[in-house]
Design an enzyme around this catalytic site. Structure first.
Site, short mmCIF file in Angstrom:
data_model
loop_
_atom_site.label_atom_id
_atom_site.label_comp_id
_atom_site.label_asym_id
_atom_site.label_seq_id
_atom_site.Cartn_x
_atom_site.Cartn_y
_atom_site.Cartn_z
N THR A 134 3.91 0.56 -3.00
CA THR A 134 3.65 0.18 -4.35
C THR A 134 4.88 0.78 -5.29
O THR A 134 5.41 0.24 -6.36
CB THR A 134 2.23 0.86 -4.88
OG1 THR A 134 2.34 2.21 -4.63
CG2 THR A 134 1.21 0.10 -4.02
N ILE B 198 0.93 -1.18 -0.05
CA ILE B 198 0.00 0.03 0.14
C ILE B 198 0.92 1.18 0.15
O ILE B 198 1.97 1.28 0.57
CB ILE B 198 -0.86 0.00 1.16
CG1 ILE B 198 -2.12 1.13 1.25
CG2 ILE B 198 0.02 -0.13 2.41
CD1 ILE B 198 -3.16 1.15 2.09
N CYS B 199 0.43 2.22 -0.67
CA CYS B 199 1.12 3.63 -0.46
C CYS B 199 2.45 3.40 -1.30
O CYS B 199 2.84 3.07 -2.16
CB CYS B 199 1.09 4.20 0.87
SG CYS B 199 1.47 5.75 0.86
N GLY B 200 3.54 4.23 -0.48
CA GLY B 200 4.91 4.34 -1.12
C GLY B 200 5.41 2.89 -1.50
O GLY B 200 6.15 2.68 -2.07
N ALA C 212 -2.60 -0.96 -3.27
CA ALA C 212 -3.94 0.05 -2.79
C ALA C 212 -2.97 1.44 -2.65
O ALA C 212 -1.69 1.34 -2.56
CB ALA C 212 -4.59 -0.20 -1.44
#
Length: 202
Positions: free
Chosen positions: A108, A104-106, A155
């Site tokens: 990714t 999720i977030c960074g 996500a």
């Protein structure tokens, strides 16, 4: 569950985003999954919210065959240094072994730099955030709250509930009507969904 599931490994590192994995780990633990934290070493780390975490394991000691899932939260360090690149390489090891990964977030962006988003559907905060990594998977970017492709969940930072929903679906923790009700309760504050979950619990 008739058998005790293998642990879920939650990656922890300095500047990790506290809010992104709580729904997932809380309900996985309730479903019988042991939660084990894995840091760069076993030295304590501090989240972006100032929480001090003592990792259960060093990353080098985490093996896919001992795990149900590797979770990678966001963190400032994903975008400011290469310190977390070993976690992206561990994600590759998990996926190569057929064990799920959820980012999720960074995180990714970390997976994008590792080449793990080049060939599958995925999402993140926004498409140009991942494009800045120079990865080759831009045509597989999906503008959605969370995306599952095979054993990989992705996500954006504002979607911890959808992130958890995809993890539950992938591991079979909640399915069908129950999964939908869980999401409606925690994402939409739908009181009718609570009745569905209570009925299932009884």
């Amino acid at each position: 569950m008739n058998h005790k599931p293998k642990p879920v490994h939650l990656s922890v590192y300095n500047t990790l985003a506290d809010w992104e994995t709580g729904h997932a780990t809380a309900h996985l633990a309730r479903a019988g999954y042991p939660i084990r934290t894995a840091g760069p070493t076993r030295d304590p780390v501090t989240s972006i919210g100032g929480l001090r975490i003592q990792p259960d394991l060093a990353l080098d000691d985490v093996r896919p065959e001992d795990s149900s899932l590797l979770i990678l939260p966001g963190a400032d360090l994903w975008d400011t240094s290469d310190d977390l690149a070993p976690f992206a390489r561990k994600a590759r090891e998990f996926l190569d072994a057929g064990v799920p990964v959820a980012a999720i977030c960074g995180a990714t962006a970390g997976l994008a730099r590792e080449g793990l988003l080049d060939d599958g559907d995925h999402t993140s905060a926004v498409s140009f955030y991942l494009a800045a990594t120079g990865y080759k998977g831009g045509d597989r970017y999906v503008d959605a709250d969370a995306v599952t492709d095979g054993n990989l969940v992705t996500a954006g930072p504002t979607e911890p509930v959808a992130f958890a929903r995809e993890i539950f679906r992938l591991l079979g923790v909640y399915e069908g009507e129950l999964l939908d009700a869980w999401y409606r309760l925690f994402h939409d504050s739908d009181a009718e969904a609570y009745a569905v979950l209570q009925g299932a619990a009884e």
